[in-house]
Design a protein around this motif. Structure first.
Motif, short mmCIF file in Angstrom:
data_model
loop_
_atom_site.label_atom_id
_atom_site.label_comp_id
_atom_site.label_asym_id
_atom_site.label_seq_id
_atom_site.Cartn_x
_atom_site.Cartn_y
_atom_site.Cartn_z
N GLU A 16 -2.49 5.01 7.08
CA GLU A 16 -1.80 4.15 7.61
C GLU A 16 -1.85 2.10 7.49
OE1 GLU A 16 -2.37 4.01 11.92
OE2 GLU A 16 -2.38 6.28 11.57
N PRO A 17 -0.27 1.20 7.42
CA PRO A 17 -1.36 -0.25 6.93
C PRO A 17 -2.36 -1.09 7.92
CG PRO A 17 0.88 0.09 7.57
CD PRO A 17 0.38 1.83 7.64
N LYS A 18 -2.89 -2.07 7.39
CA LYS A 18 -3.76 -2.28 9.11
C LYS A 18 -3.39 -3.54 8.58
CE LYS A 18 -6.36 1.56 7.57
NZ LYS A 18 -5.55 2.06 6.12
N ILE A 19 -3.89 -4.34 9.57
CA ILE A 19 -3.93 -5.85 9.79
C ILE A 19 -6.04 -6.34 9.54
CG2 ILE A 19 -3.46 -8.13 10.90
CD1 ILE A 19 -0.93 -6.15 11.71
N ILE A 20 -6.18 -7.08 9.50
CA ILE A 20 -7.61 -6.96 8.84
C ILE A 20 -7.61 -8.88 9.54
CG2 ILE A 20 -9.81 -7.31 8.08
CD1 ILE A 20 -8.78 -5.41 6.53
N ASN A 21 -8.70 -9.80 10.03
CA ASN A 21 -8.58 -10.75 10.73
C ASN A 21 -9.96 -11.50 10.04
OD1 ASN A 21 -6.19 -10.97 11.84
ND2 ASN A 21 -6.29 -10.73 14.02
N GLN A 22 -11.41 -10.63 10.52
CA GLN A 22 -11.76 -10.94 9.50
C GLN A 22 -12.05 -10.77 8.16
OE1 GLN A 22 -14.69 -12.50 10.80
NE2 GLN A 22 -13.46 -12.75 12.34
N VAL A 23 -11.80 -11.27 6.86
CA VAL A 23 -11.75 -11.13 5.75
C VAL A 23 -12.80 -11.71 4.95
CG1 VAL A 23 -10.65 -12.15 3.50
CG2 VAL A 23 -9.09 -12.53 5.81
N SER A 24 -12.81 -10.27 4.34
CA SER A 24 -14.77 -10.40 4.05
C SER A 24 -14.85 -11.56 2.55
CB SER A 24 -14.71 -9.25 2.68
OG SER A 24 -14.03 -9.14 0.82
N ALA A 27 -5.70 -16.94 5.97
CA ALA A 27 -5.35 -16.82 7.50
C ALA A 27 -6.38 -15.24 7.84
CB ALA A 27 -4.97 -16.61 7.84
N ASN A 28 -6.06 -14.31 7.10
CA ASN A 28 -6.09 -12.80 7.15
C ASN A 28 -5.18 -12.25 6.37
OD1 ASN A 28 -2.81 -12.55 8.65
ND2 ASN A 28 -2.96 -12.58 10.37
N GLU A 29 -5.39 -10.54 6.61
CA GLU A 29 -4.80 -9.68 5.38
C GLU A 29 -3.74 -8.96 6.20
OE1 GLU A 29 -8.00 -7.95 3.14
OE2 GLU A 29 -9.12 -8.58 3.99
N TRP A 30 -3.53 -8.11 5.13
CA TRP A 30 -2.78 -6.94 5.35
C TRP A 30 -2.31 -5.47 4.40
CZ3 TRP A 30 0.79 -4.31 2.70
CH2 TRP A 30 1.76 -3.47 2.45
N GLU A 57 -3.62 4.27 -5.44
CA GLU A 57 -3.43 2.58 -5.58
C GLU A 57 -2.90 1.94 -4.36
OE1 GLU A 57 -0.35 1.86 -8.05
OE2 GLU A 57 -1.55 3.18 -9.84
N ARG A 58 -3.57 1.00 -3.79
CA ARG A 58 -2.98 0.82 -2.89
C ARG A 58 -2.53 -1.23 -2.97
NH1 ARG A 58 -6.06 0.83 1.82
NH2 ARG A 58 -7.44 2.56 0.60
N TYR A 59 -2.24 -1.47 -1.71
CA TYR A 59 -1.63 -3.15 -1.83
C TYR A 59 -2.65 -4.45 -0.37
CZ TYR A 59 1.86 -1.49 -5.11
OH TYR A 59 3.02 -1.85 -6.28
N THR A 60 -2.91 -5.11 -1.24
CA THR A 60 -3.21 -6.09 -0.53
C THR A 60 -2.80 -7.67 0.03
OG1 THR A 60 -6.04 -4.89 -0.19
CG2 THR A 60 -5.37 -7.01 0.49
N VAL A 61 -2.61 -7.84 0.99
CA VAL A 61 -1.76 -9.42 0.71
C VAL A 61 -2.73 -10.57 1.33
CG1 VAL A 61 0.54 -10.50 1.46
CG2 VAL A 61 0.28 -8.13 0.35
N LEU A 62 -3.10 -11.48 1.25
CA LEU A 62 -3.80 -12.37 1.73
C LEU A 62 -2.49 -13.35 2.55
CD1 LEU A 62 -6.73 -12.62 -0.98
CD2 LEU A 62 -6.62 -11.63 1.42
N PHE A 63 -3.27 -14.08 3.90
CA PHE A 63 -1.97 -15.08 4.19
C PHE A 63 -3.08 -15.65 4.61
CE2 PHE A 63 0.30 -11.22 4.83
CZ PHE A 63 1.25 -11.47 4.45
N GLY A 64 -1.86 -16.88 4.61
CA GLY A 64 -3.04 -18.05 4.96
C GLY A 64 -2.02 -19.52 4.09
#
Length: 183
Positions: A69-77, A90-93, A105-112
């Motif tokens: 499942e996709p996830k929203i992560i508010n605490q970015v490493s 700000a956060n990531e998906w 494979e996977r995708y990560t999207v950083l937002f800000g």
């Protein structure tokens, strides 16, 4: 929904007040506050705001332990913040694992927002191996409106789309293969 938008506007105002930024004539002017202070303030403000996906802000806890499942992560490493230091994140998906051509494979999207231009929202799509260590491709999308940092706040109907929100509460869809989708 209306309360969420009001909260977003209030947090955005607080962000600029804490960071010492003033907006005038459509441009953000820094009043001598270091980018580290801006980054720290930004992270603090947005880590306290809950997303509609009910992500815990006290740890890097994901809304699901499943890799399906996709996830929203508010605490970015700290590692991601250091590697992508040109963005105030700000956060990531994070996508579910995909099996493409026999490899996971996977995708990560950083937002800000761009650190050098805090009014310019940004999303950085990072295509990696399943554990996120080997980057295969990166694509950066600038938000269509210069209204400040964007963040993902809601998962979309499909595994590769989501809803983003500007500080003033305006929302758009974002698709990892095509960027911001403006109506």
């Amino acid at each position: 929904m209306k309360i969420r938008k009001i909260l977003a506007v209030c947090l955005s105002t607080l962000l600029f007040a804490v960071a010492g930024c003033q907006v005038s004539g459509g441009k953000a002017a820094n009043s001598g506050v270091s980018s580290a202070t801006v980054s720290s303030s930004f992270s603090t403000v947005f880590s306290k705001q809950e997303s509609s996906a009910s992500v815990t802000a006290n740890s890097r806890q994901m809304q699901s332990d499943s890799d399906n499942e996709p996830k929203i992560i508010n605490q970015v490493s700290a590692a991601l913040k250091a590697k992508y230091s040109d963005i105030v994140i700000a956060n990531e998906w994070v996508s579910p694992k995909y099996n493409l051509k026999g490899t996971d494979e996977r995708y990560t999207v950083l937002f800000g927002a761009l650190k050098k231009d805090p009014l310019q929202g940004v999303a950085k799509v990072i295509h990696t191996d399943a554990d996120g260590t080997a980057v295969k491709q990166e694509t950066q999308y600038l938000s269509p409106k210069r209204k400040g940092p964007v963040r993902v706040y809601k998962l979309g109907a499909k595994e590769d789309d989501m809803e983003i929100i500007y500080p003033d509460g305006e929302t758009h869809y974002f698709i990892i293969y095509g960027g911001f989708q403006v109506p």
